[in-house]
Design an enzyme around this catalytic site. Structure first.
Site, mmCIF file in Angstrom:
data_model
loop_
_atom_site.group_PDB
_atom_site.id
_atom_site.type_symbol
_atom_site.label_atom_id
_atom_site.label_comp_id
_atom_site.label_asym_id
_atom_site.label_seq_id
_atom_site.Cartn_x
_atom_site.Cartn_y
_atom_site.Cartn_z
ATOM 1 N N ASP A 1 7.599 -8.878 -2.127
ATOM 2 C CA ASP A 1 6.374 -8.325 -2.285
ATOM 3 C C ASP A 1 6.094 -7.057 -2.853
ATOM 4 O O ASP A 1 6.379 -6.018 -1.851
ATOM 5 C CB ASP A 1 5.507 -8.700 -1.043
ATOM 6 C CG ASP A 1 3.826 -8.652 -1.453
ATOM 7 O OD1 ASP A 1 3.274 -7.657 -2.087
ATOM 8 O OD2 ASP A 1 3.077 -9.174 -0.774
ATOM 9 N N PHE B 1 -4.719 -6.158 -6.745
ATOM 10 C CA PHE B 1 -5.627 -6.961 -7.387
ATOM 11 C C PHE B 1 -5.374 -8.552 -6.743
ATOM 12 O O PHE B 1 -4.522 -8.713 -6.178
ATOM 13 C CB PHE B 1 -5.272 -7.052 -8.856
ATOM 14 C CG PHE B 1 -6.332 -6.187 -9.695
ATOM 15 C CD1 PHE B 1 -6.113 -4.905 -9.498
ATOM 16 C CD2 PHE B 1 -7.140 -6.931 -10.466
ATOM 17 C CE1 PHE B 1 -6.900 -3.926 -10.226
ATOM 18 C CE2 PHE B 1 -7.913 -6.002 -11.233
ATOM 19 C CZ PHE B 1 -7.886 -4.362 -11.159
ATOM 20 N N ASN C 1 2.728 -17.829 -14.758
ATOM 21 C CA ASN C 1 1.347 -18.262 -14.537
ATOM 22 C C ASN C 1 0.563 -17.923 -15.603
ATOM 23 O O ASN C 1 1.218 -17.482 -16.780
ATOM 24 C CB ASN C 1 1.026 -17.426 -13.262
ATOM 25 C CG ASN C 1 1.308 -16.009 -13.225
ATOM 26 O OD1 ASN C 1 0.474 -15.355 -14.120
ATOM 27 N ND2 ASN C 1 2.160 -15.300 -12.676
ATOM 28 N N LYS D 1 -5.969 -9.914 2.686
ATOM 29 C CA LYS D 1 -4.970 -9.509 1.658
ATOM 30 C C LYS D 1 -4.634 -8.056 1.968
ATOM 31 O O LYS D 1 -3.588 -7.557 1.865
ATOM 32 C CB LYS D 1 -5.229 -9.598 0.318
ATOM 33 C CG LYS D 1 -3.835 -10.694 -0.300
ATOM 34 C CD LYS D 1 -4.515 -10.969 -1.773
ATOM 35 C CE LYS D 1 -4.041 -12.698 -1.792
ATOM 36 N NZ LYS D 1 -4.425 -13.224 -3.063
HETATM 37 N N1 CTP Z 1 1.921 -8.813 -5.466
HETATM 38 C C1 CTP Z 1 3.109 -7.994 -5.551
HETATM 39 N N2 CTP Z 1 4.234 -8.833 -5.360
HETATM 40 C C2 CTP Z 1 4.254 -10.068 -5.175
HETATM 41 C C3 CTP Z 1 2.930 -10.815 -5.256
HETATM 42 C C4 CTP Z 1 1.914 -9.977 -5.285
HETATM 43 O O1 CTP Z 1 3.115 -6.822 -5.673
HETATM 44 N N3 CTP Z 1 5.467 -10.891 -4.871
HETATM 45 C C5 CTP Z 1 0.679 -7.881 -5.711
HETATM 46 C C6 CTP Z 1 0.052 -8.222 -6.863
HETATM 47 O O2 CTP Z 1 0.326 -7.309 -8.087
HETATM 48 C C7 CTP Z 1 -1.477 -8.256 -6.572
HETATM 49 C C8 CTP Z 1 -1.599 -8.257 -5.085
HETATM 50 O O3 CTP Z 1 -0.313 -8.072 -4.718
HETATM 51 O O4 CTP Z 1 -1.805 -6.536 -6.596
HETATM 52 C C9 CTP Z 1 -1.961 -9.593 -4.781
HETATM 53 O O5 CTP Z 1 -1.279 -10.636 -5.471
HETATM 54 P P1 CTP Z 1 -1.566 -12.239 -5.036
HETATM 55 O O6 CTP Z 1 -0.518 -12.897 -5.865
HETATM 56 O O7 CTP Z 1 -3.165 -12.374 -4.960
HETATM 57 O O8 CTP Z 1 -0.966 -11.972 -3.688
HETATM 58 P P2 CTP Z 1 -0.180 -12.942 -2.729
HETATM 59 O O9 CTP Z 1 0.307 -12.463 -1.524
HETATM 60 O O10 CTP Z 1 0.775 -13.624 -3.445
HETATM 61 O O11 CTP Z 1 -1.172 -14.123 -2.355
HETATM 62 P P3 CTP Z 1 -1.640 -15.718 -2.676
HETATM 63 O O12 CTP Z 1 -1.140 -16.532 -1.620
HETATM 64 O O13 CTP Z 1 -2.965 -15.766 -2.970
HETATM 65 O O14 CTP Z 1 -1.024 -15.970 -3.990
#
Ligand code: CTP
Length: 418
Positions: free
Chosen positions: A320, A338, A223, A352
């Site tokens: 996650d 974040f 990304n 979130k």
């Molecule tokens: N994060 C994480 N592990 C993942 C995805 C996200 O630790 N596999 C953490 C990121 O470091 C950030 C937070 O979760 O602090 C939010 O990340 P984001 O990508 O916005 O969350 P997602 O759950 O992936 O939501 P989205 O559907 O918006 O991508």
């Protein structure tokens, strides 16, 4: 105790008039004040006013230090207990950061062996400019204590950070600097940046950057995360005195001073290193972790076979990391996520916060401040509500966040490392 001696360097700028009040406050409380006016500073306040208030001779750039007699003026910066630059203009700080000594003020600043406190004042755009932010980071790294400017309406009609802190605030910073204990190494007050180390004794873990999820040996899923905000946060945490572990995805950024860095490539590796880094007082998960990885990574490069058929790409969900840390028995007392969103920023962040089980979500609108840029306009979302900050350079967001983290941890005992 002898009266503390302040060498006050007054740069050019409309805010220079506030230095008059600062001199008054210092004199009233028994400080010896010597003023140096830059050539630009002379456009805003007169040597006569300052001489009358400080009850001391005022030095101006007319002393060009070429004359042997005038060389003695270098002594000015040695005879002080503290050198204060107020207002510290963008130009003056750029010269300080570069070590330029082309007038009396900058020569004194380069020649001094005393702690230096700078109170910046400039137009909001100048303050936000990456060059100024770089210079401030350099100065802080050199041990100069740079105050945060005030926010508000400026003389030029714009609104934002860049206003000179009020004389009372500078006065308080001067007193705090003078009260700091002498460093055992230098014998000088150990105040910059050590004077303000609100995270001293804390362990902070930061994740930053993207992750790369390999498809085959030459291709990967990634990304647009640049890692700049996460690295700025790690730098600010170290500057604030914390012991910092930075777990970085693939980025081309130098390791900030005083930070322990572990490089990883994938989300699975990042999760492993995060687990190994716990326990900590606060974890700040800034990384843009890839949500999915290739379900099976090929050992050999996938070839086009000429048939025009597109190879299938099956995906598997990544762990996650944030949610798992929140559930673990080593959950840090302060766990911060974040969220880069393109729409409904606060609503998504609130969802979130609940879904991930963290304490704060720092959310930003990547439609307004695209990923990879120099600024962020963040909203801190927690169960206490939403706090929205102005658009700031990423290092300034990081420093402001450290103040908030220090406040949140204030009443908690530091976590012991294993
Ligand atoms: N994060 C994480 N592990 C993942 C995805 C996200 O630790 N596999 C953490 C990121 O470091 C950030 C937070 O979760 O602090 C939010 O990340 P984001 O990508 O916005 O969350 P997602 O759950 O992936 O939501 P989205 O559907 O918006 O991508």
């Amino acid at each position: 105790m002898p009266a503390p001696r302040i060498l006050l360097i007054i740069g050019g700028g409309i805010a220079a008039y506030k230095s008059i009040e600062l001199v008054r406050l210092l004199r009233k409380s028994g400080h010896v004040v010597r003023c140096v006016l830059t050539r630009a500073g002379e456009q805003f306040v007169t040597p006569l006013t300052l001489a009358a208030l400080s009850e001391n001779k005022v030095y101006t750039s007319l002393f060009d230090l070429k004359d042997e007699v005038e060389m003695g003026h270098i002594q000015l910066s040695r005879e002080a207990d503290l050198v204060v630059v107020a207002p510290a203009t963008a130009d003056l700080m750029a010269k300080m950061a570069a070590g330029i000594a082309d007038d009396l003020a900058t020569t004194l600043l380069l020649a001094t062996d005393k702690p230096v406190l700078a109170a910046p004042a400039m137009n909001v755009r100048m303050w936000l400019h990456p060059a100024t932010q770089r210079n401030i980071a350099t100065l802080r790294g050199d041990g100069v204590s740079v105050m945060e400017p005030d926010e508000g309406e400026m003389a030029c009609g714009e609104y934002g950070p860049g206003r000179l802190p009020e004389p009372e605030a500078i006065f308080a910073a001067i007193k705090a600097a003078l009260a700091s204990a002498p460093s055992p190494l230098t014998g000088q007050p150990d105040f910059a940046p050590a004077n303000h180390r609100p995270l001293h004794g804390r362990r902070i873990l930061v994740t930053a950057g993207p992750t790369h999820e390999p498809i085959d040996p030459v291709r990967y899923i990634a990304n647009r995360s640049s890692g700049k905000q996460g690295f700025a946060i790690a730098a600010a945490a170290a500057e604030a005195g914390a012991e910092v572990l930075l777990i970085a995805g693939p980025v081309a950024l130098p390791t900030p001073a005083g930070v322990i860095r572990v490089d990883v490539e994938t989300a699975v590796e990042m999760e492993r290193e995060v687990a190994a880094g716990l326990p900590v007082d606060a974890a700040i998960m800034v990384a843009a972790v890839a949500d999915w990885r290739a379900a099976d990574t090929r050992a050999q490069k996938i070839k086009k076979d000429g048939s025009g058929e597109v190879p299938p790409l099956a995906l598997a969900e990544n762990p996650d990391i944030l949610a798992n840390v929140a559930k673990s028995d080593r959950r840090p007392p302060l766990l911060i996520g974040f969220a880069a969103e393109t729409n409904d920023v606060v609503a998504h962040a609130e969802a979130k916060l609940a879904r991930k089980g963290c304490d704060w979500i720092v959310a930003n609108d990547v439609a307004a401040d695209p990923m990879g840029g120099e600024t962020n306009r963040v909203h801190i979302v927690s169960n206490a509500g939403v706090e929205s900050w102005d658009r700031l350079p990423k290092p300034a967001v990081a420093r402001k966040l450290m103040e908030k983290i220090a406040d949140a941890l204030e009443t908690r005992a530091p976590i012991e490392a294993d």
